[in-house]
Design an enzyme around this catalytic site. Structure first.
Site, mmCIF file in Angstrom:
data_model
loop_
_atom_site.group_PDB
_atom_site.id
_atom_site.type_symbol
_atom_site.label_atom_id
_atom_site.label_comp_id
_atom_site.label_asym_id
_atom_site.label_seq_id
_atom_site.Cartn_x
_atom_site.Cartn_y
_atom_site.Cartn_z
ATOM 1 N N ASP A 255 0.834 -1.206 0.000
ATOM 2 C CA ASP A 255 0.000 0.000 0.000
ATOM 3 C C ASP A 255 0.866 1.253 0.000
ATOM 4 O O ASP A 255 0.356 2.357 -0.204
ATOM 5 C CB ASP A 255 -0.960 0.018 1.197
ATOM 6 C CG ASP A 255 -0.248 -0.249 2.516
ATOM 7 O OD1 ASP A 255 0.476 -1.252 2.598
ATOM 8 O OD2 ASP A 255 -0.403 0.542 3.452
ATOM 9 N N ASN A 256 2.157 1.091 0.226
ATOM 10 C CA ASN A 256 3.057 2.245 0.221
ATOM 11 C C ASN A 256 3.957 2.254 -1.010
ATOM 12 O O ASN A 256 4.997 2.898 -1.008
ATOM 13 C CB ASN A 256 3.909 2.250 1.490
ATOM 14 C CG ASN A 256 3.062 2.490 2.736
ATOM 15 O OD1 ASN A 256 1.981 3.065 2.653
ATOM 16 N ND2 ASN A 256 3.543 2.047 3.880
HETATM 17 P P1 AMP Z 1 0.749 3.641 6.969
HETATM 18 O O1 AMP Z 1 1.395 2.654 7.883
HETATM 19 O O2 AMP Z 1 0.970 5.079 7.350
HETATM 20 O O3 AMP Z 1 1.037 3.385 5.529
HETATM 21 O O4 AMP Z 1 -0.821 3.446 7.160
HETATM 22 C C1 AMP Z 1 -1.466 2.214 6.999
HETATM 23 C C2 AMP Z 1 -2.954 2.404 7.023
HETATM 24 O O5 AMP Z 1 -3.387 2.920 8.266
HETATM 25 C C3 AMP Z 1 -3.478 3.366 5.975
HETATM 26 O O6 AMP Z 1 -4.692 2.856 5.512
HETATM 27 C C4 AMP Z 1 -3.673 4.640 6.751
HETATM 28 O O7 AMP Z 1 -4.645 5.468 6.168
HETATM 29 C C5 AMP Z 1 -4.128 4.114 8.079
HETATM 30 N N1 AMP Z 1 -3.848 5.030 9.198
HETATM 31 C C6 AMP Z 1 -2.642 5.325 9.722
HETATM 32 N N2 AMP Z 1 -2.762 6.183 10.750
HETATM 33 C C7 AMP Z 1 -4.083 6.448 10.892
HETATM 34 C C8 AMP Z 1 -4.858 7.260 11.774
HETATM 35 N N3 AMP Z 1 -4.293 7.984 12.750
HETATM 36 N N4 AMP Z 1 -6.192 7.281 11.588
HETATM 37 C C9 AMP Z 1 -6.766 6.559 10.619
HETATM 38 N N5 AMP Z 1 -6.118 5.775 9.770
HETATM 39 C C10 AMP Z 1 -4.777 5.713 9.888
HETATM 40 MG MG MG Z 2 0.574 4.240 3.821
#
Ligand code: AMP
Ligand code: MG
Length: 499
Positions: A255-256
């Protein structure tokens, strides 16, 4: 919680995602915040987007907090899935981000404008939809540093403080980052559809991504295969660039990984100091899945997931040939990455004419750097010193290694190679200095700059660091300390996901 309002002002926003099947996104307004304050505005980027800085300064607090959006904003959150540390999660999505729309920049390129930390969306799961000021400032700094280093990346346009606390282990000041990206289509966007056997969705993303990033491939016999091939090529280039500047993304989940080939989602990323392929900074990466030296393998793994998700559509286009084509792309990926890496490493070593043994010579240097605990960035930057300053330069370069003798021996081989190649030293020095940065975001500097803002409200170190990193290849008077690795006393560094 009140909903945001719209201002009268327009930003020239377009909304191409809204022509996609509507289950791929959710439209919703941001949640408004208590006391928005525009903390940072990237004037250079604003200008590149064709926006007047004065207007952004005037309206930025409202626009980039979501409290009072531009009249032509039409916010949406994208759905996506993703493999997180190897575990497939069918439902992720922009949990705390909203796209305001797209703008065509001065170069004619469509750019997404997205708020990150703007409140909960239908994809928020258990998250609060918010972001803390520290990680937001960190992303702003690192994304712009990567851009200045010439690495494809999403950009940071603005930071707005929300005036509200965000509750993590303890209350932290909240903030919203405005991110600008060539697009937000991810490997996980395709996986989201494939996991639901939504082949119309996959086709929609394929068409969208080709139109936006690889228009010359739209007429290919198999557009889906052409997309896989093009994405793989951009990833090979991107990962080679990461390796060359010592960047560790830290959370290369599918997803990244953006199909545009930009670096996206700055969470636990950091730059390596001492050369060690096993370097990991992320506190949650216990097994070193996303260690520096693992990044090529992990990119290949992600591309495999992309190919799997595309396969049914691919086979429909080209039957068995589609599968074989995808397999060929995946099989070629390591070599493609190696080709880009080697080309870049040759440049770093000032080698203009490729020779058979270059790869071996570069690997030998890396081994000596590893054994000698040498700083990755400075080893390459100071390699020009022997050309510039003769014996003094040799001594200076070798002093960066614990195993100075081995380093010196390697250097003699390199100098012989340079002499054999010929060419002018000043030109070679100049060329090397244009690819070997003097300044990278050193971890101790980044942390100190953030601490000064968060603990003392002192922006000076942050602004200074940002300024230095704007010109990473150019020696700047009085800024020597910014090029230094952290002192040994600084200890092991840990980073955290950007929540
Ligand atoms: P990441 O690890 O930043 O790539 O995020 C992984 C997933 O978690 C993605 O779908 C983000 O949108 C979601 N996400 C991360 N932090 C939050 C948050 N504080 N509130 C809602 N969704 C989050
Ligand atoms: Mg992400």
């Amino acid at each position: 919680m009140t909903e945001s309002r719209h201002s009268e002002e327009m930003l020239g926003l377009e909304h191409s995602y809204q022509r996609l099947p509507n289950h791929l996104y959710s439209r919703l307004p941001p949640e408004s915040v208590r006391r928005p304050q525009l903390l940072l505005l990237n004037e250079t980027l604003a200008h590149a987007l064709g926006w007047e800085v004065g207007r952004l300064r005037q309206h930025g607090a409202g626009w980039f907090s979501g409290n009072c959006l531009p009249a032509d904003a039409s916010p949406l959150a994208l759905a996506y899935a993703g493999d997180q540390f190897g575990q497939f999660v069918p439902q992720l999505g922009d949990g705390r981000a909203l796209m305001l729309g797209e703008v065509i920049d001065r170069r004619g390129v469509r750019q997404d404008v997205q708020l990150k930390g703007s409140g909960r969306t239908p994809y928020a799961r258990r998250g609060d939809g918010r972001a803390c000021l520290g990680p937001v400032l960190r992303e702003y700094l690192l994304a712009e540093a990567m851009h200045a280093l010439g690495v494809p990346t999403t950009r940071a346009l603005a930071v707005v403080a929300t005036g509200e606390p965000v509750f993590r282990e303890r209350p932290m000041p909240g903030a919203i980052l405005t991110r600008v990206a060539a697009s937000h289509v991810r490997v996980g966007s395709i996986q989201y559809c494939a996991a639901r056997q939504d082949w119309a969705g996959v086709r929609a993303w394929v068409g969208y991504t080709l139109r936006r990033h690889y228009p010359e491939q739209q007429e290919a016999a198999s557009p889906t295969l052409a997309l896989l091939q093009a994405v793989a090529e951009r990833q090979a280039q991107l990962i080679a660039r990461w390796l060359q500047v010592g960047f560790i993304h830290g959370v290369m989940n599918t997803d990244n990984m953006a199909l545009s080939g930009q670096t996206i989602d700055y969470g636990p990323c950091a730059f390596m100091d001492r050369y060690d392929p096993a370097t990991v900074f992320s506190s949650i990466d216990h097994w070193g899945r996303y260690a520096y030296g693992q990044q090529p393998a992990m990119a290949a793994w992600n591309l495999m997931r992309l190919a799997e998700a595309l396969l049914p559509v691919l086979e429909e286009e080209r039957a068995a040939e589609g599968r074989a084509g995808a397999a060929a792309v995946l099989a070629a990926f390591p070599e493609r990455l190696q080709i880009h890496w080697l080309a870049g490493m040759r440049q770093k070593l000032g080698l203009q004419q490729p020779e058979e043994g270059d790869n071996r010579q570069i690997e030998a240097l890396l081994q000596i750097m590893y054994d000698g605990r040498a700083d990755y960035t400075l080893t390459f930057r100071l390699l020009a010193a022997p050309l510039q300053e003769g014996e003094r330069g040799v001594a200076q370069w070798c002093s960066g290694f614990d195993n100075a003798e081995a380093a010196q021996q390697w250097l003699q081989g390199w100098l012989a190679r340079i002499r054999r190649e010929g060419g002018s030293d000043p030109q070679r020095i100049e060329a090397m200095n244009q690819v070997n940065p003097l300044y990278i975001p050193r971890n101790d500097r980044v942390e100190k700059a953030l601490a000064a803002v968060l603990e003392e409200g002192n922006w000076q170190p942050y602004r200074q660091l940002y300024q230095v990193l704007q010109n990473p290849f150019q020696e700047q008077a009085g800024m020597q300390t910014y090029s230094a690795p952290p002192p040994p006393s600084w200890g092991d560094y840990q980073t955290f996901c950007g929540t």
